[in-house]
Design an enzyme around this catalytic site. Sequence first.
Site, PDB file in Angstrom:
ATOM      1  N   HIS A   1       4.597  -3.626  -6.881  1.00  0.00           N
ATOM      2  CA  HIS A   1       5.378  -2.387  -6.717  1.00  0.00           C
ATOM      3  C   HIS A   1       6.605  -2.445  -7.608  1.00  0.00           C
ATOM      4  O   HIS A   1       7.233  -3.505  -7.753  1.00  0.00           O
ATOM      5  CB  HIS A   1       5.763  -2.149  -5.257  1.00  0.00           C
ATOM      6  CG  HIS A   1       6.734  -3.128  -4.682  1.00  0.00           C
ATOM      7  ND1 HIS A   1       8.108  -2.953  -4.751  1.00  0.00           N
ATOM      8  CD2 HIS A   1       6.543  -4.292  -4.009  1.00  0.00           C
ATOM      9  CE1 HIS A   1       8.711  -3.961  -4.145  1.00  0.00           C
ATOM     10  NE2 HIS A   1       7.796  -4.791  -3.694  1.00  0.00           N
TER      11      HIS A   1
ATOM     12  N   ASP B   1      11.524  -8.951  -6.645  1.00  0.00           N
ATOM     13  CA  ASP B   1      10.880  -8.058  -5.677  1.00  0.00           C
ATOM     14  C   ASP B   1      10.943  -6.614  -6.165  1.00  0.00           C
ATOM     15  O   ASP B   1      11.848  -5.883  -5.819  1.00  0.00           O
ATOM     16  CB  ASP B   1      11.579  -8.192  -4.319  1.00  0.00           C
ATOM     17  CG  ASP B   1      10.876  -7.432  -3.227  1.00  0.00           C
ATOM     18  OD1 ASP B   1       9.673  -7.164  -3.377  1.00  0.00           O
ATOM     19  OD2 ASP B   1      11.532  -7.089  -2.232  1.00  0.00           O
TER      20      ASP B   1
ATOM     21  N   GLU C   1       6.593   0.703  -2.190  1.00  0.00           N
ATOM     22  CA  GLU C   1       6.394  -0.344  -1.184  1.00  0.00           C
ATOM     23  C   GLU C   1       7.610  -0.498  -0.286  1.00  0.00           C
ATOM     24  O   GLU C   1       7.473  -0.720   0.918  1.00  0.00           O
ATOM     25  CB  GLU C   1       6.080  -1.675  -1.878  1.00  0.00           C
ATOM     26  CG  GLU C   1       5.552  -2.755  -0.961  1.00  0.00           C
ATOM     27  CD  GLU C   1       6.649  -3.599  -0.301  1.00  0.00           C
ATOM     28  OE1 GLU C   1       6.328  -4.367   0.628  1.00  0.00           O
ATOM     29  OE2 GLU C   1       7.823  -3.499  -0.728  1.00  0.00           O
TER      30      GLU C   1
ATOM     31  N   GLU D   1       3.824 -10.324  -4.379  1.00  0.00           N
ATOM     32  CA  GLU D   1       5.058  -9.931  -3.694  1.00  0.00           C
ATOM     33  C   GLU D   1       6.135 -11.003  -3.847  1.00  0.00           C
ATOM     34  O   GLU D   1       5.935 -12.004  -4.549  1.00  0.00           O
ATOM     35  CB  GLU D   1       4.773  -9.679  -2.205  1.00  0.00           C
ATOM     36  CG  GLU D   1       4.710  -8.212  -1.829  1.00  0.00           C
ATOM     37  CD  GLU D   1       6.047  -7.500  -1.944  1.00  0.00           C
ATOM     38  OE1 GLU D   1       7.070  -8.151  -2.254  1.00  0.00           O
ATOM     39  OE2 GLU D   1       6.085  -6.289  -1.708  1.00  0.00           O
TER      40      GLU D   1
END
Length: 888
Positions: free
Chosen positions: A181, A193, A227, A254
């Site tokens: 994401h 992230d 996300e 992730e």
Amino acid sequence: MAKNSSTLRQRIKSSHSQSTYTSSLLDSDNDVPKFHDDPPLKTSYFFALLGLMIAVLIASIVVERQLPPGLKISEEHKYPDRFIAERAYNILKDLTGLGPRVAGSYTNEVLAVHLLKKEIRKIIENAKDNNVIQVDIQKASGAFHLTFLDGMTNVYRNMQNVIVKIGSRINSPHSLLLNCHFDTVANSPGGSDDGAGCAVMLEMLRVISQSDRILRHNIIFLFNGGEENFMPASHGFITQHKWAKEVRAFINIEACGAGGREVLFQAGPNHPWILETYSEEVPYPYASSMAQEIFQSGIIPGDTDYRIFRDFGNLSGLDFAWSANGYVYHTRFDTIEQIPLGTLQRTGDNILALARGMAQGHQLADIESHRAGNLVFFDFLGAFVVRWPMAIADFINLLTVILSFCSIYIHMKEAYKYDVITNAKYVQKLVLNVGAILASKVASIVVAIFIALLLNGLGRTMSWYARPLWIFFLYVVPATFVLMTGILFHAKASHKDITSPWTIFRLYYDAYQLLWTVILIIGIILRIRSSFVALFWVFFPAIGTLIRTNFLPEWKGGKWLVSYIAIMGLPFVQCVYLLMSALYLCIPIMGRAGAGYNSEILIAVLVSFLYALLISYVVPLILLVRSVERVFSLLLGVFLLSLAVLILTPLGFPYSGDPIAPAPQRFMMAHTKRVFHDESGKVIKESSGYWIPDMDINSPHSVDRYVPEMKNAEVVEEDCVKYLYCGLPYLVPVQNFIFKTHWLEGPMPQINSSGKITVLDRQKIKDGERVTLAVTGPHHVGVMISPVLGVELLSWDLVEGTPLAATPLWNNRHTYFIYYCYSDVSEPLKFSMDFKIPRGHSGPILDMAISSHFQFNQSSGDFIHLMEQFPPWTAVTYWTATFESWIL
């Protein structure tokens, strides 16, 4: 004091000509011991063992930090068909250079998408003809229940996905899905992230596109843009996209940290071939079914798109995350500087090899025939993956249980041979020893809690947060002291009739083995895959007994200790490796675990419990040491000295703003306007200020010196009784997680418009009433609903099925939380709810509130000034919000 009693000090200072340990266990009526074994171990041997244990600890840290060299673009000609870390790094640099990419913002919906499309276009232009590449931009809308956190219903509109499918002229109808994401939380550049995941996937796409290998099956690269809004974009893809039906398995990338090694922490469900492919293909494995069971237990406050693909796509796959350096997760420190080239190279090499292995395999073409089964799996020091099916695990575990009881029986026979202890007597003593061991473990935890409470009282909490070494001095050293002291006292009191120290040692050795055997049996019954840890601590001790009894019966002293270390070394090293991985994950989490749970006590209990298990077979060795006063003097001295340093020096300060190795204190602040209405719609209360969810036990007054306004922050208590969700703008329902918060009175926030709920219609239906609403507001809105006692929410038209109630009750009433997000232009959320109303009911049927969240471009000057006062060792996530409630 009774004639046969003596204190531990007397036992240490004994002047008998025999060994110190010998004289302490003699009945005072006997002047001559009846030993049948060699003297106990030299104290220096025991110190050497402790030093070796510390060396293993250091080695595990070194292994944890090992990364391969990152390949440079200038070296590309030497490594054809290889992942080039520097190219991924350059992409990540451009992506993080955009700043925070919150879903709905121009940065996320336009700039980030443009960057991805540009990189994909370059890849397509240079792709080889044997590869067929298709690109699609999706905007998805939908809704789904999410049991994550307290439970909510996620409604989304126009969430954006960038999707690439690469295949061959074979035109396979089967695909492997890779997911990352590109959106972030507010105030974070999202380096790890999940910008790094998307950069890795783009470089993988380039390598595959320029390869001469013919793909048997397609690979779909999903760059999803939502996300952080609790997985709506992945839901939109897997439930609505034209390529979703051809996906047979998935890989999710992730992060809950930055840098370091990516850990495989979820696999399946079922489909053991996926994990077998991982084991055979990846060059740098790091995986554990224990991590999966811990994560899926809900202990760790997080979730990933893995849940969406599993639950809504009925798919199996693998979930990877960077877990080291969790301090920077969801903060301004999550920058590209925290991600070395070696991290990108390692992850790129692993995921590229895995994706190719899965896409080239035959399983994707007949996925159902490979569904059955689950695997027990773990990597050994990052070198290779050990795995076996659950059926094999059950067989191995049962055989090990039988082997364990056989080895205990062997020691039972030796006790009769040397000390004339009958089998019944041996079993009786064994049971008593098990009780003593459990009592010593409880005592070590109690002492740890006392130390934690002492540190709380002294204002020295969380010293280990920035410097994890403090855990060793504050909790590991005292636990060692307590565990060994407990065994010594119990041995002195309960085994006066045994003259041989070796027999007494074997009794405690067998007691520990019996405890682990019981744990293993429980694991077999409950089908716990992480029971492989108990298997280690049953199998190797049992084998050790057989080897020493049958092949090394004459080995005593130093030679015996060497054999003991050799046999116990493997499980000890592996468990230290697992323990360090767990601590790397858990310690940073304590900085965002909320103040409702005392993190000092949590760490004290966790470390004491796990460490007591880890040194199970080290503790009884103290029974063989000649001079225990030196051991205990060292342990006690180290603890007291470290406590003094902690209290008297700045080394105990828990946080760090070092850009290279940050460990910041987290703050969340929402500049909030609150409005409350009565039954008639009249405003009965209005206030403004700053809402401060307490992220750790030192919040918020740790910064009073730097931010004087914080001195006036007060704990929110009364409002939680009077108002739905405490009358505060919870972004998502997390009252079970963060229920202790503060409120600081402040000026009214400057906002263009606030969220609004409009009642479009109220009509009578059978046994109740239907209420139709329209919700308008910014890109992120929360709607809270609570029927009054006796009234029941039967259904709504948001999602099929029964509405999902949040877990916390408010005034003994159910609550329902709707999280609504959209990108692109504003779109009202319209929905109807059917309520069942008891006969004779009069008055309101529900309390309702809306929280509006302006996560970009809505901060006033006063708010910015307040944020600028926070010291550099803090990381503040801030936004503007409104809360407005009604009674209908």
